[in-house]
Design a protein around this motif. Structure first.
Motif, PDB file in Angstrom:
ATOM      1  N   VAL A  41       0.840  -1.204   0.000  1.00  0.00           N
ATOM      2  CA  VAL A  41       0.000   0.000   0.000  1.00  0.00           C
ATOM      3  C   VAL A  41       0.872   1.250   0.000  1.00  0.00           C
ATOM      4  O   VAL A  41       0.607   2.219  -0.725  1.00  0.00           O
ATOM      5  N   VAL A  42       1.925   1.221   0.800  1.00  0.00           N
ATOM      6  CA  VAL A  42       2.850   2.354   0.847  1.00  0.00           C
ATOM      7  C   VAL A  42       3.484   2.570  -0.526  1.00  0.00           C
ATOM      8  O   VAL A  42       3.565   3.700  -1.018  1.00  0.00           O
ATOM      9  N   GLY A  43       3.916   1.479  -1.145  1.00  0.00           N
ATOM     10  CA  GLY A  43       4.552   1.593  -2.454  1.00  0.00           C
ATOM     11  C   GLY A  43       3.610   2.131  -3.518  1.00  0.00           C
ATOM     12  O   GLY A  43       3.990   2.996  -4.320  1.00  0.00           O
ATOM     13  N   VAL A  44       2.372   1.633  -3.520  1.00  0.00           N
ATOM     14  CA  VAL A  44       1.397   2.109  -4.509  1.00  0.00           C
ATOM     15  C   VAL A  44       1.084   3.584  -4.286  1.00  0.00           C
ATOM     16  O   VAL A  44       0.989   4.372  -5.242  1.00  0.00           O
ATOM     17  N   ALA A  45       0.912   3.990  -3.028  1.00  0.00           N
ATOM     18  CA  ALA A  45       0.617   5.392  -2.734  1.00  0.00           C
ATOM     19  C   ALA A  45       1.748   6.296  -3.206  1.00  0.00           C
ATOM     20  O   ALA A  45       1.500   7.374  -3.785  1.00  0.00           O
ATOM     21  N   MET A  46       2.984   5.880  -2.987  1.00  0.00           N
ATOM     22  CA  MET A  46       4.121   6.681  -3.426  1.00  0.00           C
ATOM     23  C   MET A  46       4.177   6.773  -4.950  1.00  0.00           C
ATOM     24  O   MET A  46       4.508   7.823  -5.515  1.00  0.00           O
ATOM     25  N   ALA A  47       3.841   5.669  -5.631  1.00  0.00           N
ATOM     26  CA  ALA A  47       3.843   5.681  -7.090  1.00  0.00           C
ATOM     27  C   ALA A  47       2.763   6.624  -7.628  1.00  0.00           C
ATOM     28  O   ALA A  47       3.004   7.400  -8.565  1.00  0.00           O
ATOM     29  N   VAL A  48       1.568   6.552  -7.035  1.00  0.00           N
ATOM     30  CA  VAL A  48       0.480   7.439  -7.455  1.00  0.00           C
ATOM     31  C   VAL A  48       0.862   8.902  -7.208  1.00  0.00           C
ATOM     32  O   VAL A  48       0.648   9.778  -8.058  1.00  0.00           O
ATOM     33  N   ALA A  49       1.443   9.161  -6.041  1.00  0.00           N
ATOM     34  CA  ALA A  49       1.844  10.528  -5.709  1.00  0.00           C
ATOM     35  C   ALA A  49       2.941  11.023  -6.643  1.00  0.00           C
ATOM     36  O   ALA A  49       2.936  12.187  -7.058  1.00  0.00           O
ATOM     37  N   GLY A  50       3.885  10.138  -6.987  1.00  0.00           N
ATOM     38  CA  GLY A  50       4.934  10.530  -7.914  1.00  0.00           C
ATOM     39  C   GLY A  50       4.385  10.872  -9.281  1.00  0.00           C
ATOM     40  O   GLY A  50       4.811  11.852  -9.912  1.00  0.00           O
ATOM     41  N   GLY A  51       3.408  10.091  -9.756  1.00  0.00           N
ATOM     42  CA  GLY A  51       2.775  10.411 -11.031  1.00  0.00           C
ATOM     43  C   GLY A  51       2.045  11.738 -10.985  1.00  0.00           C
ATOM     44  O   GLY A  51       2.098  12.526 -11.944  1.00  0.00           O
ATOM     45  N   ALA A  52       1.369  12.011  -9.877  1.00  0.00           N
ATOM     46  CA  ALA A  52       0.692  13.297  -9.720  1.00  0.00           C
ATOM     47  C   ALA A  52       1.699  14.440  -9.720  1.00  0.00           C
ATOM     48  O   ALA A  52       1.430  15.528 -10.259  1.00  0.00           O
ATOM     49  N   GLY A  53       2.856  14.206  -9.119  1.00  0.00           N
ATOM     50  CA  GLY A  53       3.892  15.228  -9.107  1.00  0.00           C
ATOM     51  C   GLY A  53       4.405  15.555 -10.496  1.00  0.00           C
ATOM     52  O   GLY A  53       4.659  16.723 -10.824  1.00  0.00           O
ATOM     53  N   LEU A  54       4.554  14.532 -11.345  1.00  0.00           N
ATOM     54  CA  LEU A  54       4.979  14.765 -12.723  1.00  0.00           C
ATOM     55  C   LEU A  54       3.947  15.605 -13.471  1.00  0.00           C
ATOM     56  O   LEU A  54       4.288  16.530 -14.205  1.00  0.00           O
ATOM     57  N   ALA A  55       2.668  15.264 -13.266  1.00  0.00           N
ATOM     58  CA  ALA A  55       1.612  15.992 -13.965  1.00  0.00           C
ATOM     59  C   ALA A  55       1.495  17.441 -13.492  1.00  0.00           C
ATOM     60  O   ALA A  55       1.117  18.326 -14.270  1.00  0.00           O
ATOM     61  N   ALA A  56       1.822  17.692 -12.232  1.00  0.00           N
ATOM     62  CA  ALA A  56       1.629  19.025 -11.659  1.00  0.00           C
ATOM     63  C   ALA A  56       2.820  19.954 -11.866  1.00  0.00           C
ATOM     64  O   ALA A  56       2.676  21.169 -11.672  1.00  0.00           O
ATOM     65  N   ALA A  57       3.978  19.427 -12.246  1.00  0.00           N
ATOM     66  CA  ALA A  57       5.195  20.246 -12.278  1.00  0.00           C
ATOM     67  C   ALA A  57       5.079  21.439 -13.207  1.00  0.00           C
ATOM     68  O   ALA A  57       5.352  22.585 -12.819  1.00  0.00           O
ATOM     69  N   VAL A  58       4.679  21.206 -14.445  1.00  0.00           N
ATOM     70  CA  VAL A  58       4.616  22.313 -15.410  1.00  0.00           C
ATOM     71  C   VAL A  58       3.493  23.296 -15.069  1.00  0.00           C
ATOM     72  O   VAL A  58       3.719  24.516 -15.084  1.00  0.00           O
ATOM     73  N   PRO A  59       2.262  22.832 -14.751  1.00  0.00           N
ATOM     74  CA  PRO A  59       1.226  23.812 -14.372  1.00  0.00           C
ATOM     75  C   PRO A  59       1.606  24.671 -13.173  1.00  0.00           C
ATOM     76  O   PRO A  59       1.330  25.879 -13.164  1.00  0.00           O
TER      77      PRO A  59
END
Length: 390
Positions: A41-59
């Protein structure tokens, strides 16, 4: 006034990094032992959060161009501080995932906004890179101090100690928020007319240069996996200490190698070759005796340090000198997203490569470093021509 604020920012980054070092030393055991979450669960949450971080960087970087970069940088930092302060109250999986996304997702965009703020206050590229280097030194010193405190928390292994670590980390974010809000007002520029996502020469440069950031996963994942087979387990820890001390002492002087755009391109190419040489030595170390193998790994660690110092200096200079000033936040968001993407795949690259190919995994890594570094000068010349003609 700007010089005074830059010194405050350096200290603010150091304080915040101490909280980060404390947190990143303890978070895995806190979530699994205190909160009781399954590791998957910890690993999946970190992966989801990392993907969100990639999407949010440019905006988020673009927001720093449209609005006051001080406020965007402070807001992203403050949101992260509030999120980490919520962890002691997390008692369900959905809440953990939500808080983790809120904590991790603004990180890349926040870095972009902070760099855009610095670029709005400091005009000269060499001075910008020097300021970033001094921040990195303070950051590493802070990480080291925080990691030491984290070791004490792990030794106590008590919920109260973990919660105290979380409070210290949140306080570090608060300090950095205050420093950011006290920054002078950056220079006002016209609103950007184009997106950096359409600037293909810039994307090619920062994307290729970001490949060299595999050097971080190389040290944190590749070297421990490799040396644990036949060499002392403590050897990888020694190399981390050498790297941290070397960065603290040498990152600022290393920026002089990348003081111009052509110099940064050459530095990136040399760094790729040096990192490739380190990989070749690591591949060789597995077939040598214990004592000789240790010596070879230490030499590889020193080459890794040199390559990392050069790569970081070059990446700063290139991401700043080739961007459009009126869209500096968005451009820095692109650079942050490129590096974060490589960081997401880095541990798997070394884990799979060394597990499946053995020493051949190091040869593969050497080829990647060498090819990426060699491609940078040509890509920079193309991007530089576009900057001159625009």
């Amino acid at each position: 006034m700007v010089e005074t604020w830059l010194r405050r920012l350096m200290w603010g980054r150091g304080v915040s990094a101490a909280g980060d070092g404390l947190w990143f030393t303890t978070w895995a055991l806190y979530f699994t032992r205190v909160v009781g979450l399954p590791p998957v669960v910890v690993g999946v949450a970190m992966a989801v959060a990392g993907g969100a971080g990639l999407a949010a960087a440019v905006p988020l970087g673009a927001l720093a161009d449209r609005f006051d970069a001080r406020h965007v940088a402070a807001a992203t930092t403050g949101v992260r501080g509030l999120a980490v302060a919520c962890y002691p109250f997390v008692d369900a999986t959905w809440a953990f995932v939500l808080v983790t996304v809120v904590f991790v997702a603004p990180a890349n965009g926040g870095n972009a906004a902070r760099t855009a703020l610095l670029a709005g206050l400091v005009v000269d590229d060499a001075a910008r890179v020097d300021a970033l280097a001094r921040q990195r030194v303070a950051q590493h010193v802070g990480y080291a101090a925080g990691a030491g405190g984290g070791a004490l928390v792990l030794g106590l292994d008590d919920p109260a100690a973990y919660h105290a670590a979380i409070a210290v980390n949140a306080a570090g974010f608060a300090v950095l928020v205050v420093v950011l809000l006290l920054a002078p007002r950056p220079r006002r520029l016209p609103r950007p007319s184009a997106s950096p996502l359409r600037d293909r020469p810039y994307l090619a440069v920062v994307g290729t240069t970001a490949v060299l950031s595999l050097c971080w996963a190389m040290l944190s994942t590749g070297v421990p996996l490799w040396t644990s087979r036949t060499l002392p387990l403590s050897l990888s820890g020694v190399l981390v200490v050498v790297s941290s001390v070397g960065i603290a002492l040498l990152q600022v002087p290393a920026t002089r190698l990348a003081g111009t755009t052509p110099g940064a391109a050459r530095t990136a190419a040399v760094s790729g070759a040096v990192l490739a040489a380190a990989c070749l030595l690591l591949a060789l170390s597995g077939s040598l005796g214990r004592h000789v193998g240790v010596a070879v790994v230490v030499v590889a660690g020193l080459l890794h340090l040199a390559g990392e110092l050069g790569y970081v200096a070059a990446s700063w200079q290139l991401s700043l000198s080739l961007m459009r000033e009126e869209a500096r936040g968005a451009y820095q968001g692109v650079a942050e997203a490129a590096t974060a993407t490589v960081q997401m795949v880095g541990p798997a690259f070394f884990t799979v490569g060394l597990t499946a190919l053995g020493a051949g995994g190091w040869l593969l890594a050497a080829g990647v470093f060498l090819a990426a570094g060699a491609a940078v000068p040509g890509l920079v010349r193309r991007a530089d021509r576009q900057v001159l003609t625009s």
